[in-house]
Motif scaffolding. Structure first.
Motif, short mmCIF file in Angstrom:
data_model
loop_
_atom_site.label_atom_id
_atom_site.label_comp_id
_atom_site.label_asym_id
_atom_site.label_seq_id
_atom_site.Cartn_x
_atom_site.Cartn_y
_atom_site.Cartn_z
N ILE A 146 17.87 -45.60 -74.32
CA ILE A 146 19.31 -45.31 -74.20
C ILE A 146 19.58 -44.99 -72.73
O ILE A 146 19.32 -43.88 -72.27
N PRO A 147 20.07 -45.94 -71.95
CA PRO A 147 20.32 -45.68 -70.53
C PRO A 147 21.48 -44.71 -70.33
O PRO A 147 22.45 -44.72 -71.07
N ARG A 148 21.34 -43.85 -69.32
CA ARG A 148 22.42 -42.90 -69.00
C ARG A 148 23.57 -43.61 -68.27
O ARG A 148 24.73 -43.24 -68.42
N ARG A 149 23.24 -44.62 -67.47
CA ARG A 149 24.26 -45.39 -66.76
C ARG A 149 23.70 -46.79 -66.54
O ARG A 149 22.51 -46.96 -66.27
N ILE A 150 24.58 -47.77 -66.63
CA ILE A 150 24.19 -49.17 -66.47
C ILE A 150 24.83 -49.71 -65.20
O ILE A 150 26.05 -49.57 -64.98
N GLY A 151 24.02 -50.32 -64.34
CA GLY A 151 24.53 -50.97 -63.14
C GLY A 151 24.66 -52.47 -63.35
O GLY A 151 23.77 -53.09 -63.94
N VAL A 152 25.75 -53.04 -62.85
CA VAL A 152 25.99 -54.48 -63.00
C VAL A 152 26.22 -55.06 -61.62
O VAL A 152 27.14 -54.64 -60.91
N ILE A 153 25.38 -56.00 -61.22
CA ILE A 153 25.51 -56.69 -59.93
C ILE A 153 26.05 -58.08 -60.20
O ILE A 153 25.35 -58.95 -60.74
N ARG A 260 14.60 -61.37 -69.06
CA ARG A 260 15.55 -62.44 -68.82
C ARG A 260 16.41 -62.63 -70.07
O ARG A 260 15.90 -62.67 -71.19
N ALA A 261 17.73 -62.70 -69.89
CA ALA A 261 18.66 -62.96 -70.98
C ALA A 261 19.28 -64.34 -70.78
O ALA A 261 19.50 -64.76 -69.64
N PRO A 262 19.59 -65.06 -71.84
CA PRO A 262 20.13 -66.42 -71.67
C PRO A 262 21.53 -66.46 -71.10
O PRO A 262 21.91 -67.45 -70.49
N THR A 263 22.33 -65.39 -71.28
CA THR A 263 23.71 -65.35 -70.79
C THR A 263 24.03 -63.93 -70.35
O THR A 263 23.31 -62.98 -70.69
N PRO A 264 25.10 -63.73 -69.58
CA PRO A 264 25.50 -62.36 -69.24
C PRO A 264 25.78 -61.50 -70.47
O PRO A 264 25.43 -60.30 -70.49
N SER A 265 26.42 -62.05 -71.49
CA SER A 265 26.68 -61.29 -72.71
C SER A 265 25.38 -60.86 -73.37
O SER A 265 25.25 -59.72 -73.86
N ALA A 266 24.40 -61.75 -73.40
CA ALA A 266 23.11 -61.41 -74.00
C ALA A 266 22.40 -60.33 -73.19
O ALA A 266 21.70 -59.48 -73.75
N ALA A 267 22.57 -60.34 -71.87
CA ALA A 267 21.98 -59.29 -71.05
C ALA A 267 22.58 -57.93 -71.40
O ALA A 267 21.87 -56.92 -71.47
N ALA A 268 23.89 -57.89 -71.63
CA ALA A 268 24.52 -56.63 -72.04
C ALA A 268 23.99 -56.16 -73.38
O ALA A 268 23.80 -54.95 -73.60
N GLU A 269 23.73 -57.06 -74.28
CA GLU A 269 23.18 -56.68 -75.58
C GLU A 269 21.76 -56.14 -75.47
O GLU A 269 21.35 -55.29 -76.27
N LEU A 270 21.00 -56.62 -74.46
CA LEU A 270 19.63 -56.15 -74.31
C LEU A 270 19.55 -54.70 -73.84
O LEU A 270 18.63 -53.97 -74.23
N VAL A 271 20.49 -54.26 -73.00
CA VAL A 271 20.34 -52.96 -72.35
C VAL A 271 20.93 -51.81 -73.15
O VAL A 271 20.74 -50.65 -72.78
N VAL A 272 21.71 -52.10 -74.21
CA VAL A 272 22.28 -51.01 -75.00
C VAL A 272 21.71 -51.07 -76.42
O VAL A 272 21.41 -52.13 -76.94
N PRO A 273 21.55 -49.91 -77.05
CA PRO A 273 20.95 -49.88 -78.39
C PRO A 273 21.97 -50.19 -79.47
O PRO A 273 23.18 -50.20 -79.24
N ASP A 274 21.44 -50.42 -80.68
CA ASP A 274 22.26 -50.60 -81.86
C ASP A 274 21.69 -49.70 -82.96
O ASP A 274 20.67 -49.02 -82.76
#
Length: 454
Positions: A146-153, A260-274
C-alpha cells in the motif's frame, strides 16, 4: 522358382515417382514450415505494379537478389509509395511459386529502412545493457503493498495522466498522487524524463513511480529507448513501473523498470491494492481459465496441424491463382503484340505487291472504297473523341468532389499555427496565446487562441 519379373534377391520395391506439381507443392511446404516470418532488408528493383493491384519486385544487396510478391490486400495499407532503388525492410514468408518452381518471398509488411535502423539500434542497446546486468530480475525492487504516495512521470496534458488518475480514483482514491511533468516526445524529452526520475529518487516523496505515455510509432516512443532513461531507472531507489504505449509496444524502459505494464491504465492498477478476497478469487479464476484455455489451445493446435497436413489453405490457393492470372495477362499482352506485328508485316508485303502492278484499272473502285473507309474512320474518331471527352468530364467531376477546395467551399477551414505553419489537428497542439491562421474557401483569418477544449 522365381518368376521372370523377379530378381534373385526378391521383388524390387515400387518406385515413388513424383510429378512436377507434387514436387513443387511439397518443396513449398518444406520451405514454409522451415522458416518463420522473417525480416529482410534490401534494395527494391524491377518493381511492377500489376493491373490486378498486386506488386512484384526483387530485393537485392551487393551480391544477391530474391523475387518478391506483395498482394494488394497487404500493399494497400502502406503509408509510403516504394520505388526502384529504395532501401526497405520487408516482413515476409519464404515460399515457392509452384507454377514456375521459383523461390520467392510473400511480403506481408514493408517499411522504409529508417525504421529498420531504429530497430537495429534498439536491439544493439538492449543487448549491451543486458550484458551489463541492467535488466537482471535479481535487482528488481518489489512494489509496496500500500504506497503512501504515488509519483507519475508523464506529460501533464496527455491522455495517459487522465487514464491513470481515473484508475487510481476508482481503485484506491485515498492515496495521494504527485505528478512530475515532462515532455514524452521530441528533442530533449529523454533528458527531461531522466532528470525527473533522479529528482523523485533524491526527494523520496513517493513509494512507487509510474513512467507512462500513450501509444505511438517507434519514433514517437524513442525517448523511452534512450540509454540515459534506462540508466536513470536502474539508479532510482524507488520502484519504477513502466506503462508506455499500447500492449504491443515494447521499450527499453520496460526492460529496465522493476515492473512493466502493457498500458498506463494497467500500470495504475499494478501500484494500488484491491480487496483481498477479490484478488484471491481472480487468481483462482485466472489459473482455472489458463488451464482450460491451454487445454483448448492444445486441442485446436493438434486439429489445425492435422488439417494443415490434409488441406491447402484457401488464401494460398487464391494467391497462386492471382499470380497465375497476372502471368497469363502478361502472356496475352505479348501474344497480341506479336499478332499485330505479324499482321502489319503482311500488310507491308501486300502493299509492295500492289506497287508492282498498274492500279489504274481498279482506281475508281479503290478510290470509292478508301473514301468509305475514311468516312468510317472519321466517324469512329469522332465517337472515340466524344467518349474520351465524357470520361474526362466524369474524372473532372470526381476530382472536384474530393478537392480540398470543395471541402473549404462547404464551410470547413484548415487551421495552422503561425509560428511553424503546422496544421492543427488536435486542441492540445496549441496553447492559449498562440497565433493561429484559418484558411477559408476565399481568404483566411488570423487570430489568437484564448482557450483550448478537449
Amino acid at each position: 522358382m522365381s518368376s521372370a519379373g523377379e530378381s534373385l534377391s526378391g521383388p524390387s520395391p515400387a518406385r515413388d515417382i513424383y510429378t512436377v506439381s507434387r514436387l513443387n507443392r511439397e518443396a513449398r511446404e518444406v520451405l514454409e514450415s522451415s522458416f518463420p516470418p522473417i525480416w529482410v532488408e534490401g534494395e527494391i528493383s524491377n518493381l511492377v505494379r500489376h493491373g490486378s493491384g498486386h506488386w512484384y519486385f526483387s530485393l537485392k544487396d551487393e551480391q544477391c537478389q530474391v523475387r518478391c510478391a506483395m498482394f494488394r490486400t497487404r500493399n494497400r495499407a502502406l503509408r509510403f509509395v516504394p520505388e526502384d532503388g529504395q532501401l526497405v525492410l520487408a516482413q515476409a514468408r519464404v515460399s515457392l511459386y509452384p507454377d514456375r518452381g521459383t523461390f520467392q518471398l510473400i511480403v506481408e509488411c514493408l517499411e522504409e529502412a529508417g525504421a529498420g535502423a531504429l530497430r537495429r539500434a534498439f536491439d544493439a542497446l538492449v543487448q549491451r545493457l543486458a550484458a551489463e546486468g541492467l535488466f537482471d530480475a535479481s535487482i528488481k525492487k518489489p512494489l509496496p503493498a500500500i504506497p503512501r504516495r504515488i509519483g507519475v512521470i508523464t506529460s501533464p496534458t496527455g491522455a495517459a495522466i487522465r487514464d491513470i488518475l481515473n484508475v487510481l480514483k476508482r481503485r484506491f482514491p485515498a492515496i495521494p498522487v504527485l505528478v512530475y511533468p515532462v515532455a514524452v516526445q521530441g528533442t530533449g524529452a529523454a533528458a527531461q524524463i531522466a532528470r525527473a526520475i533522479q529528482l523523485a529518487s533524491d526527494r523520496g516523496d513517493c513509494d512507487v513511480l509510474i513512467l507512462a505515455r500513450g501509444g505511438g510509432s517507434l519514433e514517437d516512443l524513442w525517448a523511452f529507448n534512450e540509454e540515459i532513461v534506462a540508466r536513470a531507472i536502474h539508479a532510482c531507489r524507488i520502484p519504477v513501473v513502466s506503462g508506455v504505449g499500447h500492449e504491443t509496444d515494447v521499450t527499453i524502459a520496460d526492460f529496465a523498470a522493476d515492473q512493466r505494464a502493457p498500458t498506463p491504465s494497467a500500470a495504475a492498477e499494478l501500484v494500488v491494492p484491491d480487496q483481498a478476497e477479490w484478488r484471491h478469487r481472480l487468481t483462482q479464476l485466472a489459473a482455472r481459465l489458463t488451464q482450460l484455455m491451454q487445454t483448448r489451445i492444445d486441442h485446436c493446435r493438434e486439429r489445425i496441424e492435422w488439417l494443415d497436413r490434409r488441406l491447402v489453405h484457401p488464401r494460398r490457393r487464391l494467391q497462386d491463382l492471382a499470380q497465375r492470372a497476372d502471368e497469363a495477362s502478361v502472356r496475352l499482352s505479348r501474344a497480341m503484340r506479336a499478332l499485330v506485328g505479324e499482321r502489319r508485316a503482311r500488310v507491308s508485303v501486300t502493299a509492295a505487291r500492289l506497287e508492282r502492278h498498274d492500279p489504274r484499272i481498279h482506281l475508281r473502285t479503290r478510290r470509292q472504297h478508301w473514301e468509305n473507309v475514311a468516312q468510317r474512320l472519321t466517324s469512329s474518331q469522332l465517337q472515340l473523341l466524344a467518349r474520351r471527352r465524357s470520361e474526362l468530364q466524369s474524372l473532372q467531376r470526381a476530382f472536384e468532389a474530393v478537392s480540398p477546395q470543395q471541402t473549404l467551399e462547404r464551410g470547413y477551414a484548415i487551421v495552422t499555427r503561425v509560428a511553424d505553419r503546422k496544421v492543427v489537428r488536435a486542441s492540445e497542439m496549441v496553447k492559449p496565446g498562440e497565433q493561429i491562421e484559418a484558411r477559408l474557401a476565399k481568404g483566411s483569418l488570423r487570430g489568437v487562441v484564448d482557450e483550448t477544449l478537449d
